[in-house]
Design an enzyme around this catalytic site. Structure first.
Site, PDB file in Angstrom:
ATOM      1  N   LYS A  49      52.764 -13.221  79.734  1.00 22.24           N
ATOM      2  CA  LYS A  49      51.471 -13.856  79.433  1.00 22.24           C
ATOM      3  C   LYS A  49      50.483 -12.737  79.100  1.00 22.24           C
ATOM      4  O   LYS A  49      50.547 -11.647  79.673  1.00 22.24           O
ATOM      5  CB  LYS A  49      51.008 -14.651  80.665  1.00 22.24           C
ATOM      6  N   ASN A  73      46.401 -26.623  73.188  1.00 22.58           N
ATOM      7  CA  ASN A  73      46.034 -26.016  74.476  1.00 22.58           C
ATOM      8  C   ASN A  73      44.714 -25.288  74.354  1.00 22.58           C
ATOM      9  O   ASN A  73      44.363 -24.754  73.305  1.00 22.58           O
ATOM     10  CB  ASN A  73      47.139 -25.068  74.977  1.00 22.58           C
ATOM     11  N   GLY A  76      42.802 -20.339  77.549  1.00 23.32           N
ATOM     12  CA  GLY A  76      41.724 -19.355  77.686  1.00 23.32           C
ATOM     13  C   GLY A  76      42.105 -18.059  78.377  1.00 23.32           C
ATOM     14  O   GLY A  76      41.259 -17.406  79.002  1.00 23.32           O
ATOM     15  N   ASN A 131      47.687  -9.187  71.143  1.00 22.10           N
ATOM     16  CA  ASN A 131      47.269 -10.565  70.843  1.00 22.10           C
ATOM     17  C   ASN A 131      45.958 -10.527  70.062  1.00 22.10           C
ATOM     18  O   ASN A 131      44.868 -10.530  70.634  1.00 22.10           O
ATOM     19  CB  ASN A 131      47.125 -11.366  72.144  1.00 22.10           C
ATOM     20  N   CYS A 134      44.260 -15.196  69.528  1.00 17.54           N
ATOM     21  CA  CYS A 134      44.074 -16.337  70.443  1.00 17.54           C
ATOM     22  C   CYS A 134      42.872 -17.166  69.986  1.00 17.54           C
ATOM     23  O   CYS A 134      41.755 -16.652  69.931  1.00 17.54           O
ATOM     24  CB  CYS A 134      43.850 -15.856  71.871  1.00 17.54           C
ATOM     25  N   LYS A 168      50.361  -9.564  66.879  1.00 16.26           N
ATOM     26  CA  LYS A 168      50.571 -11.019  66.835  1.00 16.26           C
ATOM     27  C   LYS A 168      49.510 -11.656  65.945  1.00 16.26           C
ATOM     28  O   LYS A 168      48.311 -11.549  66.182  1.00 16.26           O
ATOM     29  CB  LYS A 168      50.516 -11.629  68.233  1.00 16.26           C
ATOM     30  N   ILE A 194      53.913 -17.441  64.316  1.00 15.46           N
ATOM     31  CA  ILE A 194      52.482 -17.642  64.317  1.00 15.46           C
ATOM     32  C   ILE A 194      51.981 -17.892  65.751  1.00 15.46           C
ATOM     33  O   ILE A 194      52.724 -18.407  66.582  1.00 15.46           O
ATOM     34  CB  ILE A 194      52.086 -18.856  63.417  1.00 15.46           C
ATOM     35  N   GLY A 246      56.991 -20.736  66.166  1.00 19.45           N
ATOM     36  CA  GLY A 246      56.135 -21.862  65.772  1.00 19.45           C
ATOM     37  C   GLY A 246      56.999 -23.101  65.674  1.00 19.45           C
ATOM     38  O   GLY A 246      57.675 -23.308  64.674  1.00 19.45           O
ATOM     39  N   GLY A 247      57.020 -23.886  66.737  1.00 20.45           N
ATOM     40  CA  GLY A 247      57.700 -25.180  66.711  1.00 20.45           C
ATOM     41  C   GLY A 247      59.211 -25.131  66.783  1.00 20.45           C
ATOM     42  O   GLY A 247      59.869 -26.140  66.526  1.00 20.45           O
TER      43      GLY A 247
END
Ligand code: SIN
Length: 296
Positions: A49, A73, A76, A131, A134, A168, A194, A246-247
């Site tokens: 994470k 989502n 945060g 990251n 976000c 990312k 993605i 992605g999915g």
């Protein structure tokens, strides 16, 4: 040969399936399943994470909105902050049977540089995922939306660690290839994409945003065509490896991601529905391999 070992970042991974950051809590899984988890660990490398320099509580609830083909989502980036991550989590991550990729985010270049520098020599870490994308915090997507910002931030961090850097990327850029090229030219060793698509859910009881953070990030099977298009475009533009996600929810999806040019495939939202999804997806990917051999 789909589903075989992959050489990346000077390591040989057992196969190409990894997790999307924040979608599989390996430390909680290990607390529950102990060493049993090791034999069935679903990922070839584990992406943590996202951590930030300071602890964060994350966004106010509600944080999730379910869709027919995915979810939005507004988490945060809640996390315990760098100091506790180093003290409590790094030793625990070192026990996992897969190399560790640490996802990091900062609200300024200095913050991100401090985090990367503090972790930059740690032997438990194979690579960093930066990251830049976000959508759930105010400044979260600024870097990932601009080739100039991406280049500046990547080159700042390149100077702070010898470890591989993975940028990312956001799907909200119209030219993800330009952002990826900027990252590559500034010293990134790979790109991953993605991240979630910026989205919004309206409160059914009478307007206004449903999610506590206002907007959110959409993920799941509905975003897979967007991911495939962007992975394919980026993979054509750069020489460095692409981690495509992605999915992805089955072996065929994983194969399509590899066919689009990805070197590794990330499983994200599907982990919430089925925590053993990585293992199943890898098995399905290898089965597809087998069935294409049989067809010849
Ligand atoms: C979050 O914690 O908000 C999700 C992570 C991300 O979108 O990068």
């Amino acid at each position: 040969m789909y589903g075989g070992p992959v050489k990346i970042f000077g390591a040989e991974l057992a196969h190409p399936v990894v997790n999307g950051s924040g979608t599989f809590d390996a430390l909680a899984a290990r607390r529950v399943f102990g060493e049993q988890l090791d034999a069935r660990f679903p990922f070839a490398a584990y992406v943590s994470k996202t951590i930030t320099l300071e602890p964060r509580p994350g966004n106010p609830p509600p944080r999730l909105w379910e869709l027919g083909q995915g979810m939005i989502n507004s988490i945060g980036l809640p996390n315990k902050g760098l100091a506790r991550f180093i003290e409590e989590d790094l030793p625990a991550y070192a026990m996992l049977p897969a190399p560790l990729i640490v996802s990091v985010m900062g609200f300024s270049g200095d913050e991100l540089a401090a985090a990367v520098e503090a972790l930059g020599e740690r032997s438990e870490i194979l690579a960093f995922e930066l990251n830049f994308s976000c959508p759930n915090v105010e400044t979260g997507n600024i870097v990932g939306s601009s080739p100039e910002e991406t280049a500046a931030m990547t080159s700042l961090l390149r100077g702070r660690t010898e470890k591989p850097l993975i940028a990312k990327l956001s799907p909200s850029s119209a030219r993800p290839d330009q952002i990826a090229l900027a990252a590559e030219q500034a010293g990134a060793n790979a790109v991953s994409l993605i991240n979630t698509l910026p989205g919004m859910a309206v409160d059914p009881s009478g307007g206004g945003p449903w999610l506590g953070g206002g907007g959110g990030g959409m993920s799941g099977p509905a975003v897979r065509p967007v991911a495939l298009a962007q992975v394919s475009r980026v993979a054509e533009a750069v020489e460095i490896p692409v981690i495509g996600m992605g999915g992805v929810s089955c072996g065929r999806d994983a194969r399509e991601m590899l066919d689009a040019g990805a070197t590794l495939v990330g499983v994200g939202t599907e982990n919430f529905r089925d925590p053993a999804a990585g293992e199943r997806i890898l098995a399905e990917l290898r089965e597809l391999n087998q069935s294409s051999v049989e067809r010849k």
